[in-house]
Design a protein around this motif. Sequence first.
Motif, PDB file in Angstrom:
ATOM      1  N   GLN A   1      12.642  52.091  46.600  1.00 23.23           N
ATOM      2  CA  GLN A   1      12.021  52.700  47.795  1.00 23.23           C
ATOM      3  C   GLN A   1      12.570  54.108  48.049  1.00 23.23           C
ATOM      4  OE1 GLN A   1      13.969  50.068  47.630  1.00 23.23           O
ATOM      5  NE2 GLN A   1      15.101  49.624  49.511  1.00 23.23           N
ATOM      6  N   LEU A   2      13.850  54.342  47.744  1.00 22.21           N
ATOM      7  CA  LEU A   2      14.419  55.680  47.900  1.00 22.21           C
ATOM      8  C   LEU A   2      14.146  56.534  46.665  1.00 22.21           C
ATOM      9  CD1 LEU A   2      17.987  55.341  49.399  1.00 22.21           C
ATOM     10  CD2 LEU A   2      16.199  56.919  50.122  1.00 22.21           C
ATOM     11  N   GLY A   3      13.995  55.842  45.542  1.00 22.87           N
ATOM     12  CA  GLY A   3      13.820  56.543  44.276  1.00 22.87           C
ATOM     13  C   GLY A   3      12.630  57.497  44.284  1.00 22.87           C
ATOM     14  N   SER A   4      11.544  57.113  44.971  1.00 24.75           N
ATOM     15  CA  SER A   4      10.361  57.969  44.920  1.00 24.75           C
ATOM     16  C   SER A   4      10.607  59.266  45.700  1.00 24.75           C
ATOM     17  CB  SER A   4       9.123  57.236  45.425  1.00 24.75           C
ATOM     18  OG  SER A   4       9.290  56.902  46.775  1.00 24.75           O
ATOM     19  N   LEU A   5      11.304  59.170  46.838  1.00 20.92           N
ATOM     20  CA  LEU A   5      11.661  60.383  47.596  1.00 20.92           C
ATOM     21  C   LEU A   5      12.570  61.266  46.748  1.00 20.92           C
ATOM     22  CD1 LEU A   5      11.840  62.020  50.319  1.00 20.92           C
ATOM     23  CD2 LEU A   5      13.887  60.680  50.831  1.00 20.92           C
ATOM     24  N   TYR A   6      13.538  60.620  46.094  1.00 21.55           N
ATOM     25  CA  TYR A   6      14.485  61.345  45.256  1.00 21.55           C
ATOM     26  C   TYR A   6      13.765  62.051  44.107  1.00 21.55           C
ATOM     27  CZ  TYR A   6      18.378  62.157  42.090  1.00 21.55           C
ATOM     28  OH  TYR A   6      19.283  62.734  41.237  1.00 21.55           O
ATOM     29  N   ASN A   7      12.892  61.310  43.437  1.00 17.90           N
ATOM     30  CA  ASN A   7      12.211  61.905  42.284  1.00 17.90           C
ATOM     31  C   ASN A   7      11.259  63.018  42.700  1.00 17.90           C
ATOM     32  OD1 ASN A   7      13.507  60.370  40.359  1.00 17.90           O
ATOM     33  ND2 ASN A   7      12.044  58.681  40.549  1.00 17.90           N
ATOM     34  N   ARG A   8      10.611  62.849  43.860  1.00 11.53           N
ATOM     35  CA  ARG A   8       9.717  63.894  44.345  1.00 11.53           C
ATOM     36  C   ARG A   8      10.513  65.171  44.632  1.00 11.53           C
ATOM     37  NH1 ARG A   8       7.869  62.560  49.359  1.00 11.53           N
ATOM     38  NH2 ARG A   8       7.914  60.402  48.650  1.00 11.53           N
ATOM     39  N   SER A   9      11.680  65.023  45.267  1.00 13.06           N
ATOM     40  CA  SER A   9      12.505  66.195  45.582  1.00 13.06           C
ATOM     41  C   SER A   9      12.991  66.881  44.310  1.00 13.06           C
ATOM     42  CB  SER A   9      13.709  65.776  46.425  1.00 13.06           C
ATOM     43  OG  SER A   9      13.280  65.146  47.601  1.00 13.06           O
ATOM     44  N   ARG A  10      13.426  66.072  43.357  1.00 14.25           N
ATOM     45  CA  ARG A  10      13.915  66.644  42.097  1.00 14.25           C
ATOM     46  C   ARG A  10      12.800  67.381  41.374  1.00 14.25           C
ATOM     47  NH1 ARG A  10      17.082  62.921  38.184  1.00 14.25           N
ATOM     48  NH2 ARG A  10      16.295  64.606  36.929  1.00 14.25           N
ATOM     49  N   ARG A  11      11.627  66.803  41.408  1.00 12.05           N
ATOM     50  CA  ARG A  11      10.469  67.407  40.771  1.00 12.05           C
ATOM     51  C   ARG A  11      10.152  68.761  41.428  1.00 12.05           C
ATOM     52  NH1 ARG A  11       6.768  66.979  36.362  1.00 12.05           N
ATOM     53  NH2 ARG A  11       5.541  68.807  36.901  1.00 12.05           N
ATOM     54  N   GLN A  12      10.291  68.828  42.765  1.00 10.25           N
ATOM     55  CA  GLN A  12      10.025  70.082  43.460  1.00 10.25           C
ATOM     56  C   GLN A  12      11.043  71.155  43.099  1.00 10.25           C
ATOM     57  OE1 GLN A  12       9.666  68.663  47.438  1.00 10.25           O
ATOM     58  NE2 GLN A  12       7.481  68.246  47.218  1.00 10.25           N
ATOM     59  N   ILE A  13      12.290  70.725  42.880  1.00  8.47           N
ATOM     60  CA  ILE A  13      13.332  71.674  42.475  1.00  8.47           C
ATOM     61  C   ILE A  13      12.985  72.229  41.089  1.00  8.47           C
ATOM     62  CG2 ILE A  13      15.781  71.888  41.854  1.00  8.47           C
ATOM     63  CD1 ILE A  13      16.340  69.776  44.116  1.00  8.47           C
ATOM     64  N   TYR A  14      12.608  71.334  40.191  1.00  9.94           N
ATOM     65  CA  TYR A  14      12.201  71.752  38.843  1.00  9.94           C
ATOM     66  C   TYR A  14      10.984  72.683  38.911  1.00  9.94           C
ATOM     67  CZ  TYR A  14       9.722  71.098  34.391  1.00  9.94           C
ATOM     68  OH  TYR A  14       9.019  71.301  33.234  1.00  9.94           O
ATOM     69  N   ASP A  15       9.973  72.312  39.728  1.00 10.64           N
ATOM     70  CA  ASP A  15       8.772  73.147  39.856  1.00 10.64           C
ATOM     71  C   ASP A  15       9.108  74.542  40.365  1.00 10.64           C
ATOM     72  OD1 ASP A  15       7.147  71.148  38.946  1.00 10.64           O
ATOM     73  OD2 ASP A  15       6.495  70.476  40.932  1.00 10.64           O
ATOM     74  N   PHE A  16      10.090  74.633  41.263  1.00 11.38           N
ATOM     75  CA  PHE A  16      10.508  75.946  41.781  1.00 11.38           C
ATOM     76  C   PHE A  16      10.917  76.854  40.619  1.00 11.38           C
ATOM     77  CE2 PHE A  16      14.141  78.689  42.725  1.00 11.38           C
ATOM     78  CZ  PHE A  16      13.628  79.491  43.732  1.00 11.38           C
ATOM     79  N   TYR A  17      11.765  76.332  39.736  1.00 10.79           N
ATOM     80  CA  TYR A  17      12.262  77.170  38.638  1.00 10.79           C
ATOM     81  C   TYR A  17      11.156  77.507  37.641  1.00 10.79           C
ATOM     82  CZ  TYR A  17      16.885  76.759  40.579  1.00 10.79           C
ATOM     83  OH  TYR A  17      17.953  76.857  41.433  1.00 10.79           O
ATOM     84  N   VAL A  18      10.307  76.524  37.329  1.00 11.69           N
ATOM     85  CA  VAL A  18       9.186  76.797  36.415  1.00 11.69           C
ATOM     86  C   VAL A  18       8.296  77.891  37.012  1.00 11.69           C
ATOM     87  CG1 VAL A  18       7.109  75.854  35.323  1.00 11.69           C
ATOM     88  CG2 VAL A  18       9.199  74.473  35.405  1.00 11.69           C
ATOM     89  N   ARG A  19       8.024  77.781  38.309  1.00 17.27           N
ATOM     90  CA  ARG A  19       7.147  78.743  38.969  1.00 17.27           C
ATOM     91  C   ARG A  19       7.742  80.158  38.966  1.00 17.27           C
ATOM     92  NH1 ARG A  19       4.317  78.455  44.393  1.00 17.27           N
ATOM     93  NH2 ARG A  19       3.679  80.622  44.636  1.00 17.27           N
TER      94      ARG A  19
END
Lengths: 238, 238
Positions: free
Chosen positions: B134-152
């Motif tokens: 249940q927490l994992g999805s929030l965690y993974n979404r946040s991590r994904r956004q951090i990664y997207d920031f750098y790619v962008r």
Amino acid sequence: MQTGPASASAEARGQRLPTNPRKELVREQLIDIAARMFDSKGYTQTGMADIAREIGLGRSAVYHYFSSKEEILAALVEAEALKPSLHLQEIIDDETLSPTEKLRRGLIDGIVRRLSSGSRFLLFSRLETQIPDQLGSLYNRSRRQIYDFYVRCIRDGIAAGDFREVEPKVAAFAVIGMANWTSRWYSPNGPMTPEQIGEIIADIAIQGLRAPTNDIASARATIQSLRGQIDDLEKMLF
Amino acid sequence: MQTGPASASAEARGQRLPTNPRKELVREQLIDIAARMFDSKGYTQTGMADIAREIGLGRSAVYHYFSSKEEILAALVEAEALKPSLHLQEIIDDETLSPTEKLRRGLIDGIVRRLSSGSRFLLFSRLETQIPDQLGSLYNRSRRQIYDFYVRCIRDGIAAGDFREVEPKVAAFAVIGMANWTSRWYSPNGPMTPEQIGEIIADIAIQGLRAPTNDIASARATIQSLRGQIDDLEKMLF
């Protein structure tokens, strides 16, 4: 028995005996399964019997390969820290390579090894805190040698004028970080090979450290001299 | 109760209530101690009673701050993944910054945050595999956004001609790797501040990505034109 700190140093002297490929395969599988169990259950909570059950072999078959779980962990330390550190030592000793080339080769070889070892490197890095003292010193010494390799390449590169004046320790950790992190995100199903990823990372690292070329300074001097010549030409003619 | 996914989104909307500084301090200590115990004993093996005993508070005092260990873990996810991802979103939205400046600011802020959180970031990164679904999805979404920031940032930098043509995903992971690795080697007793380390790492990353300057191309054109003018001058005079 092929492993443990004793055979690790035998191997360092190039004395590893030729082995049966099938035995080698089972041995590697045992190491992989044990690494996964050490990581998920904890090293102290995992016994040889658990490992035997997981791989589907009898306990005595497992003891044929390793006499204890300590020996399995020692094989992991050997493969993941000692061997890479010895390989980097060979690169440092190669006098035909420039500091930039040593850095490039060390990085690419390290990344390729890491990404070709399946999830083992990642599991191993999480196991770190569980390594018992007697193995810990071999592990720490090997890690220290890997770190020293990068500091040395960067220092030598600065001295040679190839790299800019950067703090070598922080730069070494930056380079090690980019390389080690690959095992956190690499997927064998992705579009790139470990070699291609190694090349890209090495390029970023080396360009990140490179000194501005001296050509700029000599171009500036030539422009200065051209300016003087045009002044002279003007005086002569008008 | 201040935390958990529900209040995390309240906080995202800037609605966090002002708190008593002493309460805040105890709350932070509780999170740190729990993180250490989750890491050493395992998340499932750690109970609220163990945490209370470790911090030297009664169980009821601990329940005053957190109603369950799930809530403590949620507070960790909020501090270590959700908040940083929201901060990077603010940087992306700031239209006064170039892609290079966004990348620099994101890197430095992330490194400073990480190195100022004590061992928490490091513990948290090892806890990763233990985060329940249940927490994992929030965690993974946040991590994904951090990664997207750098790619962008890297994609935009390439489009703007500031960065060279590099594979943005691999480059993003290289940059994230250098930044994340800092918590593996940083010591608060070392000679450099988190800010200084952040600056050095950001310089290496940005120089590693930078395109060869356009100045070279326009200088070449000017030389070409100078050559033509000298030819003309010669024809006129001799």
